[in-house]
Design a protein around this motif. Structure first.
Motif, PDB file in Angstrom:
ATOM      1  N   GLU A 129       0.833  -1.207   0.000  1.00 37.36           N
ATOM      2  CA  GLU A 129       0.000   0.000   0.000  1.00 37.36           C
ATOM      3  C   GLU A 129       0.866   1.253   0.000  1.00 37.36           C
ATOM      4  O   GLU A 129       0.593   2.221  -0.710  1.00 37.36           O
ATOM      5  CB  GLU A 129      -0.909   0.012   1.236  1.00 37.36           C
ATOM      6  CG  GLU A 129      -2.173  -0.788   1.049  1.00 37.36           C
ATOM      7  CD  GLU A 129      -2.993  -0.882   2.322  1.00 37.36           C
ATOM      8  OE1 GLU A 129      -3.966  -1.640   2.313  1.00 37.36           O
ATOM      9  OE2 GLU A 129      -2.652  -0.203   3.320  1.00 37.36           O
ATOM     10  N   GLU A 130       1.905   1.230   0.804  1.00 34.01           N
ATOM     11  CA  GLU A 130       2.764   2.407   0.936  1.00 34.01           C
ATOM     12  C   GLU A 130       3.552   2.690  -0.347  1.00 34.01           C
ATOM     13  O   GLU A 130       4.015   3.803  -0.559  1.00 34.01           O
ATOM     14  CB  GLU A 130       3.720   2.221   2.119  1.00 34.01           C
ATOM     15  CG  GLU A 130       3.040   2.316   3.474  1.00 34.01           C
ATOM     16  CD  GLU A 130       2.597   3.737   3.792  1.00 34.01           C
ATOM     17  OE1 GLU A 130       3.284   4.670   3.360  1.00 34.01           O
ATOM     18  OE2 GLU A 130       1.561   3.908   4.452  1.00 34.01           O
ATOM     19  N   LEU A 131       3.718   1.668  -1.176  1.00 30.44           N
ATOM     20  CA  LEU A 131       4.466   1.844  -2.434  1.00 30.44           C
ATOM     21  C   LEU A 131       3.569   2.328  -3.578  1.00 30.44           C
ATOM     22  O   LEU A 131       3.959   2.274  -4.743  1.00 30.44           O
ATOM     23  CB  LEU A 131       5.141   0.539  -2.852  1.00 30.44           C
ATOM     24  CG  LEU A 131       6.401   0.140  -2.069  1.00 30.44           C
ATOM     25  CD1 LEU A 131       6.978  -1.135  -2.650  1.00 30.44           C
ATOM     26  CD2 LEU A 131       7.449   1.248  -2.086  1.00 30.44           C
TER      27      LEU A 131
ATOM     28  N   SER B  96      -6.158  10.572   4.110  1.00 30.66           N
ATOM     29  CA  SER B  96      -5.232   9.448   3.933  1.00 30.66           C
ATOM     30  C   SER B  96      -5.393   8.786   2.570  1.00 30.66           C
ATOM     31  O   SER B  96      -4.582   7.947   2.175  1.00 30.66           O
ATOM     32  CB  SER B  96      -5.446   8.405   5.039  1.00 30.66           C
ATOM     33  OG  SER B  96      -6.592   7.622   4.767  1.00 30.66           O
ATOM     34  N   LEU B  97      -6.473   9.144   1.848  1.00 29.07           N
ATOM     35  CA  LEU B  97      -6.733   8.512   0.542  1.00 29.07           C
ATOM     36  C   LEU B  97      -6.301   9.394  -0.639  1.00 29.07           C
ATOM     37  O   LEU B  97      -6.465   9.022  -1.793  1.00 29.07           O
ATOM     38  CB  LEU B  97      -8.242   8.229   0.397  1.00 29.07           C
ATOM     39  CG  LEU B  97      -8.838   7.212   1.369  1.00 29.07           C
ATOM     40  CD1 LEU B  97     -10.355   7.183   1.238  1.00 29.07           C
ATOM     41  CD2 LEU B  97      -8.262   5.826   1.128  1.00 29.07           C
ATOM     42  N   ILE B  98      -5.750  10.575  -0.331  1.00 25.66           N
ATOM     43  CA  ILE B  98      -5.359  11.471  -1.424  1.00 25.66           C
ATOM     44  C   ILE B  98      -4.001  11.042  -1.983  1.00 25.66           C
ATOM     45  O   ILE B  98      -3.042  10.863  -1.230  1.00 25.66           O
ATOM     46  CB  ILE B  98      -5.277  12.930  -0.927  1.00 25.66           C
ATOM     47  CG1 ILE B  98      -6.635  13.383  -0.368  1.00 25.66           C
ATOM     48  CG2 ILE B  98      -4.827  13.865  -2.053  1.00 25.66           C
ATOM     49  CD1 ILE B  98      -6.604  14.745   0.305  1.00 25.66           C
ATOM     50  N   GLY B  99      -3.915  10.889  -3.276  1.00 27.48           N
ATOM     51  CA  GLY B  99      -2.631  10.629  -3.935  1.00 27.48           C
ATOM     52  C   GLY B  99      -1.882   9.452  -3.341  1.00 27.48           C
ATOM     53  O   GLY B  99      -2.443   8.386  -3.128  1.00 27.48           O
ATOM     54  N   ASP B 100      -0.602   9.641  -3.059  1.00 28.70           N
ATOM     55  CA  ASP B 100       0.235   8.604  -2.458  1.00 28.70           C
ATOM     56  C   ASP B 100       1.030   9.260  -1.331  1.00 28.70           C
ATOM     57  O   ASP B 100       0.942  10.472  -1.133  1.00 28.70           O
ATOM     58  CB  ASP B 100       1.153   7.997  -3.527  1.00 28.70           C
ATOM     59  CG  ASP B 100       2.094   9.011  -4.151  1.00 28.70           C
ATOM     60  OD1 ASP B 100       2.797   9.716  -3.409  1.00 28.70           O
ATOM     61  OD2 ASP B 100       2.137   9.113  -5.391  1.00 28.70           O
ATOM     62  N   PRO B 101       1.814   8.464  -0.558  1.00 28.97           N
ATOM     63  CA  PRO B 101       2.475   9.059   0.617  1.00 28.97           C
ATOM     64  C   PRO B 101       3.337  10.287   0.294  1.00 28.97           C
ATOM     65  O   PRO B 101       3.304  11.275   1.043  1.00 28.97           O
ATOM     66  CB  PRO B 101       3.339   7.911   1.151  1.00 28.97           C
ATOM     67  CG  PRO B 101       2.618   6.671   0.726  1.00 28.97           C
ATOM     68  CD  PRO B 101       2.011   7.007  -0.612  1.00 28.97           C
ATOM     69  N   ALA B 102       4.078  10.267  -0.794  1.00 24.92           N
ATOM     70  CA  ALA B 102       4.947  11.410  -1.122  1.00 24.92           C
ATOM     71  C   ALA B 102       4.107  12.635  -1.498  1.00 24.92           C
ATOM     72  O   ALA B 102       4.449  13.767  -1.151  1.00 24.92           O
ATOM     73  CB  ALA B 102       5.903  11.047  -2.263  1.00 24.92           C
ATOM     74  N   VAL B 103       3.015  12.407  -2.190  1.00 27.80           N
ATOM     75  CA  VAL B 103       2.112  13.511  -2.544  1.00 27.80           C
ATOM     76  C   VAL B 103       1.492  14.098  -1.277  1.00 27.80           C
ATOM     77  O   VAL B 103       1.383  15.320  -1.127  1.00 27.80           O
ATOM     78  CB  VAL B 103       1.020  13.017  -3.519  1.00 27.80           C
ATOM     79  CG1 VAL B 103      -0.073  14.062  -3.704  1.00 27.80           C
ATOM     80  CG2 VAL B 103       1.632  12.655  -4.870  1.00 27.80           C
ATOM     81  N   ARG B 104       1.118  13.221  -0.343  1.00 24.96           N
ATOM     82  CA  ARG B 104       0.498  13.704   0.908  1.00 24.96           C
ATOM     83  C   ARG B 104       1.482  14.493   1.772  1.00 24.96           C
ATOM     84  O   ARG B 104       1.075  15.249   2.646  1.00 24.96           O
ATOM     85  CB  ARG B 104      -0.092  12.523   1.700  1.00 24.96           C
ATOM     86  CG  ARG B 104      -1.274  11.879   1.016  1.00 24.96           C
ATOM     87  CD  ARG B 104      -2.046  10.952   1.931  1.00 24.96           C
ATOM     88  NE  ARG B 104      -1.367   9.709   2.220  1.00 24.96           N
ATOM     89  CZ  ARG B 104      -1.426   8.606   1.477  1.00 24.96           C
ATOM     90  NH1 ARG B 104      -2.134   8.606   0.361  1.00 24.96           N
ATOM     91  NH2 ARG B 104      -0.792   7.511   1.833  1.00 24.96           N
TER      92      ARG B 104
END
Lengths: 166, 280
Positions: A129-131, B96-104
């Motif tokens: 998920e994190e990827l 938490s559902l927006i984009g991906d971790p780097a975008v957030r």
């Protein structure tokens, strides 16, 4: 041209840049740190992930001028000057977590960010998920996930200074 | 990307002055919509005004019965905030559902709300919760704020300072993502407050976020997914593209609304009256 100053891998750097210079261009073309790659250039693939002030970001979607005054960490900073590989790098080698290698620098910088945020005991599902924002066009995800799980464990007990390569 | 002049003001007033002085100036928050748009040459502002050095535009605060979130607060901060998770968990889930971790790590609440992309998530939360957009000039109710696709009530030199979200008794957000872009094909935010029930839909409308009065009426009788059984909305005016037809989206709105109500019902009721007066 505006001047920009920031810290990259612990070193103060400066440069004169056109305002539209992206951080990834500044790293690659001005500083010659070509470990950070450009894949899609549309903030989707994650090949350009670096850390700004300890957080994973896509350096193709940040202006160099926006990073003025920031601490930037790139893949080169993980094991500088022939130092032993960072545990996450070693885990990618150990688990064959790459095929062509193009996405690897971004994968590793994202992986370290995941560990920094979520700790050392990562389930495969969490890693996958994190990827979400890192794409491997060889589709070698299986070993990447294995490498990150192993690298996360190996980072445990690592001196705090080495966690983020700043 | 076309050339531009980069500005880094340290106060909202300075930023507003720059907007007033230069006709062709744009505000830069997280930059995760504006910079890609400029790369594609769909936008070519002559001046970029970076808000990141202005103090006081970021942060989350519980104030009585609402949560106030600074415009420059990043998605990851909303998603991880204890205050938001405890009092308005649906909003933390949405972030938490927006984009991906780097975008957030870069994208901001204010940026999303000012841009009003018809497939963005935050507009649904603002409209369903009856939030208030606070600018350097005035307070704008969500009902009066969203004016259509990429259109808002903001004036050219107006800057969003924060958004205040009333705490709902129950709220839920479910999004059906476009698997490639991760933007909402359909996203539904349902909120039940003591005074009213609201259903807001993003992603589907050709004209941006909208409410569904028929669903709201049905849910007033009983706040349960069953109340929406067999209900749907007309396909007319909905987005139709390679990802899905208007009819497909109309059907999805009914399905996702039911799931959002189910999610809202499952979350423990927030005791609004004795919400802890606790800051960060």
């Amino acid at each position: 041209m505006p001047a920009v100053a920031m810290t990259v891998n612990g070193k103060s750097v400066t440069g004169d840049v056109d305002a539209r210079t992206l951080l990834v261009q500044f790293l690659r073309e001005n500083l010659r740190l070509t470990g950070t790659h450009v894949g899609c250039d549309t903030s989707q693939c994650g090949a350009c992930v670096v850390h700004i002030d300890g957080k994973a970001v896509k350096s193709c979607t940040v202006l160099a001028l926006q990073a003025a005054g920031a601490q930037v960490a790139t893949i080169e900073g993980l094991a500088p000057n022939g130092a032993p590989l960072h545990p996450m790098q070693a885990a990618f080698r150990e688990n064959h977590g790459l095929q062509c290698g193009y996405c690897t620098p971004g994968m590793i910088m994202s992986a370290i960010d995941i560990v920094n945020r979520l700790g050392h005991d990562l389930e495969d599902k969490t890693i996958r998920e994190e990827l979400e924002g890192n794409i491997c066009r060889c589709t070698g995800y299986h070993n990447i996930v294995k490498a990150i799980a192993a690298g996360a464990k190996a980072m445990q007990g690592q001196p705090a200074g080495q966690q983020a390569a700043e | 990307m076309y050339a531009f002049t980069f500005h880094r003001p340290t106060s909202v007033r300075q930023a507003a002055n720059l907007l007033g002085k230069h006709e062709d100036a744009k505000l830069l928050a997280g930059g995760h919509t504006l910079l890609p748009t400029m790369k594609m040459r769909l936008a070519a502002p002559a001046h970029l005004v970076d808000l990141s050095q202005i103090e006081g535009l970021s942060g989350i605060e519980l104030k009585g019965r609402s949560i106030s979130i600074g415009a420059l607060t990043k998605h990851v901060e909303v998603a991880n905030s204890d205050v938001v998770k405890r009092n308005l968990p649906a909003l933390a889930e949405l972030a938490s559902l927006i984009g991906d971790p780097a975008v957030r790590h870069r994208g901001t609440l204010g940026g999303s709300v000012a841009n009003n992309d018809p497939t963005a998530d935050y507009p649904a939360a603002l409209l369903a919760l009856g939030a208030t957009v606070v600018t350097n000039k005035r307070k704008i109710a969500a009902d009066d704020y969203f004016k259509g696709m990429f259109e808002t009530a903001l004036e050219p030199d107006e800057i969003i300072v924060k958004v205040t979200f009333p705490i709902a008794k129950k709220a839920g957000y479910v999004k059906f993502r476009n698997p490639a872009s991760r933007y909402a094909m359909v996203g539904v935010f349902v909120a039940k407050r003591s005074s009213e029930i609201r259903v807001a839909v993003t992603g589907a409308g050709g004209n941006g976020v909208f409410r569904v009065p028929a669903f709201e009426e049905a849910l007033k009788k009983r706040f349960s997914p069953k109340s929406l059984e067999g209900l749907t909305i007309p396909a007319e005016g909905l987005n139709s593209d390679i990802h899905g037809s208007a009819e497909y989206r109309a059907h999805l709105v009914g399905v996702i609304a039911k799931r959002a109500v189910a999610a809202a019902v499952e979350t423990p009721e927030v005791a609004v009256s004795d919400a802890p007066e606790n800051g960060a």
